[in-house]
Design a protein around this motif. Structure first.
Motif, PDB file in Angstrom:
ATOM      1  N   LEU A  67     -19.429  50.219 -57.489  1.00 14.88           N
ATOM      2  CA  LEU A  67     -18.979  48.961 -56.894  1.00 14.88           C
ATOM      3  C   LEU A  67     -20.130  48.214 -56.226  1.00 14.88           C
ATOM      4  O   LEU A  67     -20.195  46.978 -56.290  1.00 14.88           O
ATOM      5  CB  LEU A  67     -17.851  49.227 -55.897  1.00 14.88           C
ATOM      6  N   SER A  68     -21.052  48.953 -55.628  1.00 10.34           N
ATOM      7  CA  SER A  68     -22.228  48.311 -55.021  1.00 10.34           C
ATOM      8  C   SER A  68     -23.103  47.664 -56.093  1.00 10.34           C
ATOM      9  O   SER A  68     -23.605  46.546 -55.912  1.00 10.34           O
ATOM     10  CB  SER A  68     -23.054  49.336 -54.243  1.00 10.34           C
ATOM     11  N   GLY A  69     -23.290  48.365 -57.199  1.00 11.84           N
ATOM     12  CA  GLY A  69     -24.076  47.822 -58.297  1.00 11.84           C
ATOM     13  C   GLY A  69     -23.445  46.573 -58.884  1.00 11.84           C
ATOM     14  O   GLY A  69     -24.134  45.579 -59.170  1.00 11.84           O
ATOM     15  N   TRP A  70     -22.137  46.601 -59.040  1.00 17.88           N
ATOM     16  CA  TRP A  70     -21.400  45.455 -59.565  1.00 17.88           C
ATOM     17  C   TRP A  70     -21.552  44.263 -58.627  1.00 17.88           C
ATOM     18  O   TRP A  70     -21.812  43.137 -59.047  1.00 17.88           O
ATOM     19  CB  TRP A  70     -19.944  45.837 -59.746  1.00 17.88           C
ATOM     20  N   ALA A  71     -21.395  44.508 -57.328  1.00 18.35           N
ATOM     21  CA  ALA A  71     -21.516  43.430 -56.341  1.00 18.35           C
ATOM     22  C   ALA A  71     -22.922  42.830 -56.358  1.00 18.35           C
ATOM     23  O   ALA A  71     -23.087  41.602 -56.328  1.00 18.35           O
ATOM     24  CB  ALA A  71     -21.173  43.954 -54.945  1.00 18.35           C
ATOM     25  N   LEU A  72     -23.928  43.694 -56.393  1.00 19.72           N
ATOM     26  CA  LEU A  72     -25.302  43.198 -56.432  1.00 19.72           C
ATOM     27  C   LEU A  72     -25.545  42.371 -57.690  1.00 19.72           C
ATOM     28  O   LEU A  72     -26.147  41.290 -57.632  1.00 19.72           O
ATOM     29  CB  LEU A  72     -26.301  44.350 -56.366  1.00 19.72           C
ATOM     30  N   LEU A  73     -25.057  42.845 -58.819  1.00 23.66           N
ATOM     31  CA  LEU A  73     -25.234  42.101 -60.062  1.00 23.66           C
ATOM     32  C   LEU A  73     -24.542  40.746 -59.991  1.00 23.66           C
ATOM     33  O   LEU A  73     -25.098  39.732 -60.441  1.00 23.66           O
ATOM     34  CB  LEU A  73     -24.716  42.920 -61.252  1.00 23.66           C
ATOM     35  N   ALA A  74     -23.376  40.690 -59.398  1.00 20.92           N
ATOM     36  CA  ALA A  74     -22.657  39.416 -59.268  1.00 20.92           C
ATOM     37  C   ALA A  74     -23.446  38.427 -58.408  1.00 20.92           C
ATOM     38  O   ALA A  74     -23.534  37.238 -58.735  1.00 20.92           O
ATOM     39  CB  ALA A  74     -21.273  39.657 -58.671  1.00 20.92           C
ATOM     40  N   VAL A  75     -24.022  38.911 -57.320  1.00 22.03           N
ATOM     41  CA  VAL A  75     -24.830  38.042 -56.463  1.00 22.03           C
ATOM     42  C   VAL A  75     -26.069  37.567 -57.223  1.00 22.03           C
ATOM     43  O   VAL A  75     -26.423  36.380 -57.181  1.00 22.03           O
ATOM     44  CB  VAL A  75     -25.230  38.767 -55.155  1.00 22.03           C
ATOM     45  N   LEU A  76     -26.733  38.486 -57.904  1.00 18.06           N
ATOM     46  CA  LEU A  76     -27.943  38.116 -58.642  1.00 18.06           C
ATOM     47  C   LEU A  76     -27.639  37.115 -59.758  1.00 18.06           C
ATOM     48  O   LEU A  76     -28.461  36.234 -60.044  1.00 18.06           O
ATOM     49  CB  LEU A  76     -28.614  39.364 -59.215  1.00 18.06           C
ATOM     50  N   GLU A  77     -26.480  37.232 -60.387  1.00 18.02           N
ATOM     51  CA  GLU A  77     -26.120  36.286 -61.446  1.00 18.02           C
ATOM     52  C   GLU A  77     -25.961  34.873 -60.906  1.00 18.02           C
ATOM     53  O   GLU A  77     -26.138  33.905 -61.637  1.00 18.02           O
ATOM     54  CB  GLU A  77     -24.836  36.734 -62.149  1.00 18.02           C
ATOM     55  N   ARG A  78     -25.648  34.752 -59.652  1.00 15.51           N
ATOM     56  CA  ARG A  78     -25.497  33.431 -59.041  1.00 15.51           C
ATOM     57  C   ARG A  78     -26.803  32.912 -58.440  1.00 15.51           C
ATOM     58  O   ARG A  78     -26.971  31.717 -58.283  1.00 15.51           O
ATOM     59  CB  ARG A  78     -24.422  33.483 -57.967  1.00 15.51           C
ATOM     60  N   ARG A  79     -27.709  33.814 -58.085  1.00 13.49           N
ATOM     61  CA  ARG A  79     -28.887  33.406 -57.318  1.00 13.49           C
ATOM     62  C   ARG A  79     -30.228  33.595 -58.022  1.00 13.49           C
ATOM     63  O   ARG A  79     -31.153  32.849 -57.753  1.00 13.49           O
ATOM     64  CB  ARG A  79     -28.941  34.193 -56.007  1.00 13.49           C
ATOM     65  N   ALA A  80     -30.351  34.606 -58.866  1.00 12.27           N
ATOM     66  CA  ALA A  80     -31.660  34.959 -59.431  1.00 12.27           C
ATOM     67  C   ALA A  80     -31.923  34.222 -60.744  1.00 12.27           C
ATOM     68  O   ALA A  80     -31.001  33.871 -61.472  1.00 12.27           O
ATOM     69  CB  ALA A  80     -31.751  36.466 -59.655  1.00 12.27           C
ATOM     70  N   THR A  81     -33.199  34.052 -61.026  1.00 13.92           N
ATOM     71  CA  THR A  81     -33.607  33.422 -62.282  1.00 13.92           C
ATOM     72  C   THR A  81     -33.353  34.354 -63.456  1.00 13.92           C
ATOM     73  O   THR A  81     -32.873  33.928 -64.496  1.00 13.92           O
ATOM     74  CB  THR A  81     -35.103  33.056 -62.228  1.00 13.92           C
ATOM     75  N   ARG A  82     -33.702  35.620 -63.292  1.00 17.29           N
ATOM     76  CA  ARG A  82     -33.497  36.624 -64.337  1.00 17.29           C
ATOM     77  C   ARG A  82     -32.652  37.753 -63.754  1.00 17.29           C
ATOM     78  O   ARG A  82     -33.159  38.808 -63.412  1.00 17.29           O
ATOM     79  CB  ARG A  82     -34.838  37.146 -64.823  1.00 17.29           C
ATOM     80  N   PRO A  83     -31.349  37.537 -63.633  1.00 12.28           N
ATOM     81  CA  PRO A  83     -30.502  38.486 -62.909  1.00 12.28           C
ATOM     82  C   PRO A  83     -30.443  39.872 -63.530  1.00 12.28           C
ATOM     83  O   PRO A  83     -30.505  40.875 -62.818  1.00 12.28           O
ATOM     84  CB  PRO A  83     -29.128  37.821 -62.898  1.00 12.28           C
ATOM     85  N   ARG A  84     -30.345  39.943 -64.835  1.00 12.13           N
ATOM     86  CA  ARG A  84     -30.210  41.255 -65.472  1.00 12.13           C
ATOM     87  C   ARG A  84     -31.478  42.089 -65.291  1.00 12.13           C
ATOM     88  O   ARG A  84     -31.407  43.278 -64.996  1.00 12.13           O
ATOM     89  CB  ARG A  84     -29.884  41.088 -66.966  1.00 12.13           C
ATOM     90  N   ARG A  85     -32.616  41.472 -65.476  1.00 10.34           N
ATOM     91  CA  ARG A  85     -33.885  42.189 -65.311  1.00 10.34           C
ATOM     92  C   ARG A  85     -34.074  42.633 -63.863  1.00 10.34           C
ATOM     93  O   ARG A  85     -34.455  43.772 -63.595  1.00 10.34           O
ATOM     94  CB  ARG A  85     -35.041  41.307 -65.753  1.00 10.34           C
ATOM     95  N   THR A  86     -33.784  41.742 -62.934  1.00  5.74           N
ATOM     96  CA  THR A  86     -33.907  42.070 -61.515  1.00  5.74           C
ATOM     97  C   THR A  86     -32.975  43.213 -61.152  1.00  5.74           C
ATOM     98  O   THR A  86     -33.358  44.161 -60.460  1.00  5.74           O
ATOM     99  CB  THR A  86     -33.595  40.828 -60.645  1.00  5.74           C
ATOM    100  N   TRP A  87     -31.736  43.139 -61.623  1.00  6.18           N
ATOM    101  CA  TRP A  87     -30.757  44.183 -61.329  1.00  6.18           C
ATOM    102  C   TRP A  87     -31.205  45.525 -61.914  1.00  6.18           C
ATOM    103  O   TRP A  87     -31.090  46.558 -61.245  1.00  6.18           O
ATOM    104  CB  TRP A  87     -29.379  43.808 -61.876  1.00  6.18           C
ATOM    105  N   THR A  88     -31.716  45.524 -63.113  1.00  8.78           N
ATOM    106  CA  THR A  88     -32.147  46.767 -63.749  1.00  8.78           C
ATOM    107  C   THR A  88     -33.288  47.416 -62.974  1.00  8.78           C
ATOM    108  O   THR A  88     -33.286  48.634 -62.759  1.00  8.78           O
ATOM    109  CB  THR A  88     -32.553  46.518 -65.217  1.00  8.78           C
ATOM    110  N   VAL A  89     -34.240  46.625 -62.531  1.00 13.41           N
ATOM    111  CA  VAL A  89     -35.358  47.160 -61.747  1.00 13.41           C
ATOM    112  C   VAL A  89     -34.844  47.766 -60.443  1.00 13.41           C
ATOM    113  O   VAL A  89     -35.223  48.873 -60.058  1.00 13.41           O
ATOM    114  CB  VAL A  89     -36.419  46.065 -61.486  1.00 13.41           C
ATOM    115  N   ILE A  90     -33.964  47.049 -59.759  1.00 13.95           N
ATOM    116  CA  ILE A  90     -33.397  47.564 -58.502  1.00 13.95           C
ATOM    117  C   ILE A  90     -32.585  48.821 -58.765  1.00 13.95           C
ATOM    118  O   ILE A  90     -32.685  49.808 -58.020  1.00 13.95           O
ATOM    119  CB  ILE A  90     -32.547  46.481 -57.800  1.00 13.95           C
ATOM    120  N   LEU A 128     -24.160  49.993 -69.000  1.00 16.35           N
ATOM    121  CA  LEU A 128     -22.876  49.329 -69.264  1.00 16.35           C
ATOM    122  C   LEU A 128     -22.489  48.246 -68.276  1.00 16.35           C
ATOM    123  O   LEU A 128     -21.633  47.418 -68.572  1.00 16.35           O
ATOM    124  CB  LEU A 128     -21.749  50.380 -69.329  1.00 16.35           C
ATOM    125  N   LEU A 129     -23.044  48.265 -67.087  1.00 17.92           N
ATOM    126  CA  LEU A 129     -22.639  47.278 -66.085  1.00 17.92           C
ATOM    127  C   LEU A 129     -23.320  45.980 -66.410  1.00 17.92           C
ATOM    128  O   LEU A 129     -23.062  44.970 -66.533  1.00 17.92           O
ATOM    129  CB  LEU A 129     -23.021  47.745 -64.689  1.00 17.92           C
TER     130      LEU A 129
END
Length: 129
Positions: A67-90, A128-129
């Motif tokens: 759930l934490s990963g999902w929440a972070l990904l949702a925030v990054l999708e709204r704010r980051a330029t490259r959300p998937r890459r940023t999320w994967t690194v984190i 998968l997330l």
């Protein structure tokens, strides 16, 4: 003007399924190791005392991570330029840090089982997330 799009219902259902799978994967490993194989699985938090690892702890830990990963990904999708890459690194960094506790406080078969459970959760969520 910027537009914000909400994830589709299909995307939310897919992510919920990924979180559910991330809970079931370590629980399956635990079920084979503890009730079936009879391993006395304990974990020692850094600076803490050894505590038994039960099914509830496995489910709670994996659910919290998912759930934490999902929440972070949702925030990054709204704010980051490259959300998937940023999320994967984190996510990879968090997975690496999560391995510190088993490595510091477990030995033998318990170490292998705990590492397997951490890696199973990480692998499911990252892919998968």
């Amino acid at each position: 003007m910027t537009t914000t799009t909400r994830p589709s219902t299909r995307s939310a259902a897919r992510r919920a399924a990924a979180v559910a799978l991330a809970v079931l994967a370590p629980l399956a490993i635990w079920a084979v190791a503890v009730p079936v194989a009879g391993l006395d699985l304990t974990a020692t938090p850094i600076g803490g005392t050894a505590t038994p690892v039960g099914a509830l702890a496995v489910v709670a830990g994996a659910l919290c991570a998912g759930l934490s990963g999902w929440a972070l990904l949702a925030v990054l999708e709204r704010r980051a330029t490259r959300p998937r890459r940023t999320w994967t690194v984190i996510a990879l960094a968090v997975l690496g840090l999560s391995l510190a506790t088993p490595l510091a406080g477990a030995t033998g078969p318990s170490l292998l089982v705990l590492l397997s459970m951490h890696l199973a959760v990480g692998a499911v969520l990252i892919t998968l997330l």
